[in-house]
Design a protein around this motif. Sequence first.
Motif, PDB file in Angstrom:
ATOM      1  N   SER B 192       0.811  -1.219   0.000  1.00 57.99           N
ATOM      2  CA  SER B 192       0.000   0.000   0.000  1.00 57.99           C
ATOM      3  C   SER B 192       0.845   1.270   0.000  1.00 57.99           C
ATOM      4  O   SER B 192       0.427   2.276   0.554  1.00 57.99           O
ATOM      5  N   ALA B 193       2.054   1.231  -0.565  1.00 60.26           N
ATOM      6  CA  ALA B 193       2.874   2.439  -0.616  1.00 60.26           C
ATOM      7  C   ALA B 193       2.057   3.581  -1.207  1.00 60.26           C
ATOM      8  O   ALA B 193       1.548   3.488  -2.324  1.00 60.26           O
ATOM      9  N   ALA B 194       1.929   4.662  -0.410  1.00 60.06           N
ATOM     10  CA  ALA B 194       0.983   5.718  -0.763  1.00 60.06           C
ATOM     11  C   ALA B 194       1.408   6.483  -2.017  1.00 60.06           C
ATOM     12  O   ALA B 194       0.582   7.094  -2.681  1.00 60.06           O
ATOM     13  N   PHE B 195       2.694   6.444  -2.329  1.00 62.00           N
ATOM     14  CA  PHE B 195       3.167   7.245  -3.454  1.00 62.00           C
ATOM     15  C   PHE B 195       3.255   6.432  -4.742  1.00 62.00           C
ATOM     16  O   PHE B 195       3.863   6.877  -5.720  1.00 62.00           O
ATOM     17  N   ALA B 196       2.636   5.225  -4.759  1.00 65.31           N
ATOM     18  CA  ALA B 196       2.663   4.415  -5.980  1.00 65.31           C
ATOM     19  C   ALA B 196       2.155   5.195  -7.204  1.00 65.31           C
ATOM     20  O   ALA B 196       2.757   5.094  -8.281  1.00 65.31           O
ATOM     21  N   PRO B 197       1.080   6.006  -7.083  1.00 71.30           N
ATOM     22  CA  PRO B 197       0.633   6.758  -8.262  1.00 71.30           C
ATOM     23  C   PRO B 197       1.715   7.668  -8.838  1.00 71.30           C
ATOM     24  O   PRO B 197       1.732   7.926 -10.040  1.00 71.30           O
ATOM     25  N   ALA B 198       2.618   8.163  -7.977  1.00 68.26           N
ATOM     26  CA  ALA B 198       3.718   8.986  -8.495  1.00 68.26           C
ATOM     27  C   ALA B 198       4.614   8.145  -9.395  1.00 68.26           C
ATOM     28  O   ALA B 198       5.097   8.605 -10.433  1.00 68.26           O
ATOM     29  N   VAL B 199       4.841   6.901  -8.983  1.00 69.75           N
ATOM     30  CA  VAL B 199       5.698   6.017  -9.775  1.00 69.75           C
ATOM     31  C   VAL B 199       5.005   5.630 -11.086  1.00 69.75           C
ATOM     32  O   VAL B 199       5.651   5.542 -12.133  1.00 69.75           O
ATOM     33  N   PHE B 200       3.675   5.438 -11.031  1.00 72.60           N
ATOM     34  CA  PHE B 200       2.946   5.065 -12.253  1.00 72.60           C
ATOM     35  C   PHE B 200       3.011   6.179 -13.298  1.00 72.60           C
ATOM     36  O   PHE B 200       2.769   5.947 -14.475  1.00 72.60           O
ATOM     37  N   GLY B 201       3.303   7.403 -12.851  1.00 72.33           N
ATOM     38  CA  GLY B 201       3.385   8.520 -13.797  1.00 72.33           C
ATOM     39  C   GLY B 201       4.788   8.771 -14.315  1.00 72.33           C
ATOM     40  O   GLY B 201       4.980   9.657 -15.143  1.00 72.33           O
ATOM     41  N   LEU B 202       5.783   8.016 -13.833  1.00 75.10           N
ATOM     42  CA  LEU B 202       7.158   8.250 -14.278  1.00 75.10           C
ATOM     43  C   LEU B 202       7.317   7.907 -15.759  1.00 75.10           C
ATOM     44  O   LEU B 202       6.556   7.120 -16.319  1.00 75.10           O
ATOM     45  N   TRP B 203       8.373   8.468 -16.372  1.00 71.67           N
ATOM     46  CA  TRP B 203       8.531   8.391 -17.820  1.00 71.67           C
ATOM     47  C   TRP B 203       8.565   6.975 -18.374  1.00 71.67           C
ATOM     48  O   TRP B 203       8.011   6.718 -19.436  1.00 71.67           O
ATOM     49  N   MET B 204       9.158   6.033 -17.634  1.00 67.63           N
ATOM     50  CA  MET B 204       9.246   4.691 -18.227  1.00 67.63           C
ATOM     51  C   MET B 204       7.916   3.959 -18.182  1.00 67.63           C
ATOM     52  O   MET B 204       7.769   2.895 -18.775  1.00 67.63           O
TER      53      MET B 204
END
Lengths: 338, 564
Positions: B192-204
Motif C-alpha cells: 500500500s505504498a501511498a506514493f505508488a501513483p507517483a511512480v505510475f506517472g514516471l517516464w518509463m
Amino acid sequence: MTKFILRRLLWMILVMFVVSVITFGLMRAVPGGPFSREKPLPQATLDALNAKYRLDEPLIVQYLVYMGDIVVPRIGPQTVPSADEDYLIEFQLPAIFGENQSFKWVNFGPTYSARGRSVNDIFRENMPVSAQLGVAAFLVAVSIGIPLGVAAALNRNKWQDFGAMGVSIIGVSVPVIISAPVLQYLVGVQWRILPVTGWGTLNHLILPAFTLGFASSALIARLMRASLLQVMNEDYIRTARAKGVAESGVITFHALKNGLLPVVTVLGPLFAALVTGTFVVETVFGVPGIGRYFVTAVQGRDYPVVMGTILLYAGVLVISNLLVDVVYAWLDPRIRFD
Amino acid sequence: MKLTRFAAAGLMSAALALMGGVALAQDAPSVLVTTINMTADDIPTIDPTLSETVTSVDVLNHLFPGVTMSDVATGELELGIATAITPTPNDDGSVLYTIDLLEGVAWVRYNAESGAVEQVTDADGNPLFVTAADAVYGMTRALDPATAAPYSYVLLPFVTGAPEFNAGEADASTLGVSIVDENTYTILAPDSAAFAPAVFGLWMARPVPQIAIDAFGDSWTDPANIATYGPYALKEWVRGTGGSISVVVNPFWAGAENIPAATIEEVQWRFLDQPQAFAEYEAGNIQAIDVPVDQVPRVQADPVLSAEYYRGVEPCTYYLGFDNTEAPTDNVHLRRALSYSIDRVAIADNVLQIGWIAAGWFSRPGLNAAPTPELNPDLGVTFDLEFAQAELAIALEELGIANAADLSLTYSYNDTARNALIAQVIQQQWTENLGVTVAVNPMEGSTYFSTISEEHPGIARVGWCKDYNDASNFLYDVMYSQSSQNDVNFSNAEFDELVSQARLMTDTEERRALYARAEEILNEEEAAIAPLFWYAVNSLIKPNLEYVPSVVTNQAYNEWSFSG
C-alpha cells in the motif's frame, strides 16, 4: 604505380586489423563499463543490458562478432530499422535471389549512449559536418600557410619574414581552446558579425574554419619557409638562373614545386585530423560533427563508437598518406614506387 | 542505397556549405530557445521507456505526459492524463489501482511538408487516440527484459509480478497490469505504498505508440515516424553537439486539468556547453539558460543580468559515503568525527557560492514527507568541533592508533572541477580540525562509478537526485539494508523498520516523524554517510518571458508565455 597502390591498399587492411585489435584490447582493459552510473543499475538490469549487447560473451567472441558485422556481407530480408542491424550498404537484390532479399554490408553496431541509434547513424549525420568543416579549415590552413611561408623565405630576414613568422608563432603557441572562445566572444557576442554557435550556413562555417585552419597554417608556414630556403640554395636553382629563366619562373616552376615536398608530407595527417572532427572547436562553436564522439565515447565506454571512430580515423589517415605518396611522384618525378 | 546517400550527403553538403548553403529558418519571436537542463551532448533518446537522463525527460514530458505529474511549482503530485486514480485495498495488503484516462487524446505527428501537426491514423484512415492499451503496452515494454530499459527497476516494487517478469522468470501474462476498457486500466500493487501513483506517472511507465514502434523499430522516435500526444509535438531533431530538438504546439491537445495547452508556439532545446549557452544568451539568441557556476558572482553583480537571474531548488543531495563494513571507516566514532568536523556552511557560502545549502541530512527538504529545517530544527549533522575531536579520541583508542596522523584515509571522487574543489577544502578542514591526513583520489567518471558499486573505496563522494517526489526515494530506495543502491553497506534494524513502515503509511506528518528518526540514525548515531549539500539551480531567463520557477528540475514550457 597501380601495383604500388594495390600493395598499399593490402597493407591498409593489415593496419586496420592491427588498429582494431589494439583498440579493442585497450578499451576493454580499462575499468568501468558502458552502464556504470552515478545511480548504479541493479544487477538484473545490468544483465539484461549486457545480454542485449552481447557483452556477456567471451571477449574473443565479441571481437569476432563485431568484426564480422563490419566485414562480412550478408543477404537477408529487409527488416524493421534497428540500431543493432544498421548497414552502411544495403540495397534490394533482383528477384533471382528470392523475394524481398537485400544485400547488406558494413554494420558498425549500435551506440550504447544513445538508445536506438547506430554508429552508422553518427557516420551519416555527424561525419559530413566534420568533413565540411575539415575541408574548409584545410583550405584556410593551406591558403594562409603556404603564401606566408613563401613570402618569409623569399624575403629572408626582412620585415616580411619577421612579420610572417610572428603570425605563425601566434598560430603555433595559442591553442584553439583559447583562440576559439576569444574569437567567439569578440566576433559573435561583442561585434555580432557572425553567429556565436550553430551550423547550416556559410556564416556558421567561417569562425570555426578560421580558428582551426589558422592554428594549422602556422606549422605549414614554418615548414614551407625552411624547405624553400633550402631549395633556393640547390644547384639546379643556380642552373635555372644561369639559363636566364626569369626569377618568377625560377620560383614557381623550380623552387616551389620541390619545396612543397616536406609540406605535402604533413598535409596528409593534417587532412585526416581535420576532416574527422575536432573536439574543442566543435564543442565551442556548437558544430554537430563527429569530433566530440571521440572523447565522449571513451568517457562513456561506448565501445562500438570508440571502435568506429578510431577505425574511421585510421582509414582516413591511411588513405591520406597514400594520396601524399601519389602527390610525391607527381611533384618529384625521380620518386618511383614500383 | 545507403552508401550513395552517405557519400552524396558528404559531397553535396560540402559543396552547399561552400556555396552559401541553405539558411536556417530565422527564429520567429514565438520561438523559445532554451538550454536549461541540457549539456553539450546530444539527448540520448526521447523514447520514454528507455530514457534515464534529465535531458531526455525534460523533452519527453512535453510529448508524453504521464498519468500523474509533479507540479513544477510546488513539487506536489497531481493528475496528468488520468482523470482519476482509485485505489482499492485487498485483504492480502495489495492494492488495485484503477486508472481512468482522459478521453479523446489524439496521437499526433508533425508533417514537415505541410508544416502542420496531424493526427496519426490506422491503416483504414481512422484517427488514433491514447487508450488503456497504449498505457499497458508502455508499462509492459518497460518491464520486458528484452527491452533492457535502464530505469525499469524503479517500477519493480510497485507492480505485482514485475520483478519476476523483468528477471525473465515469468511471462507478461503474470504482470499485474490489465486493460478494463478503452480508457481504463488497472495496476495491482503488492503493497500500500501511498506514493505508488507517483511512480505510475514516471517516464518509463508512459503510454507509447505500439503502431509506430512495430513499424519503425529503433527509428520510431525520428520526427517522421514518431507519434506523441502531449501539449507539444516533435518537429525536428539535429543530432550531436550544437544540435537541437524542436517541438511545436500540438493543436489537438485540448488541455488536461493540470497540463494546460501551450501558448509558446515552438520550443527549441539546444545542446551546448554552459559557456557557449551563456554567450548565446548575451547575444540574445537563447532566452533561458543555466548559469555557468563560475559566472554566478558576475551575474549577481551585473545590474541587467541580476534582474534576469533566478535561483531555485534542485532535488538532489551531495554526500560522502563511508564504507560501513571495512576498517577504519567501519568505526562509528571515526565516521562521526569526520562528519561533524566538516564546516559545510563555510564551504557553501564562501567557496562554492552557487546557492547550495549545507545539508544536515540525506532526504532533500521539499520532498514529500522529508524532514525540513523549519519543522525539525534540532535534526541533523552540524559543525561541532568539540564533539568531533572527542569522537576521534574514542575512535583512535578503539582502533589502537596512537596518533591521528597515522590514520590512513582516502577520499575518492569522480574528477570534475567542483568535486575536486570540495575534496580539497574538506581535506584541509580535516587536517586543521582533526589532525588527520587524508589522501584525495580523483578518478575518471565511469571507472569511479563502477568502483563504488563493486568495491567501496572508504570515503567516496556521491550525489543522489530524486526519481519521484517522496522521501522514500532517498531513505528506502538508497539506504535500506537490502537496496541495490546501498553502496556504503549501511545496515541498521531500527532504520530498516522505520523506512519500511513509513513507506506504507498515508499521513504525511506521521511519515515525516518516522523519516526524521531514520535520518537521526543514519547521519547522527551511525554517521553512515556525511550529508554535505542540497543542490540549487542558477538560471537566467529573459525578461520578456513569464515562467514558472521549477522545484522539480524539469521544466513545463507549456506553462510559460511571452509577455509581449
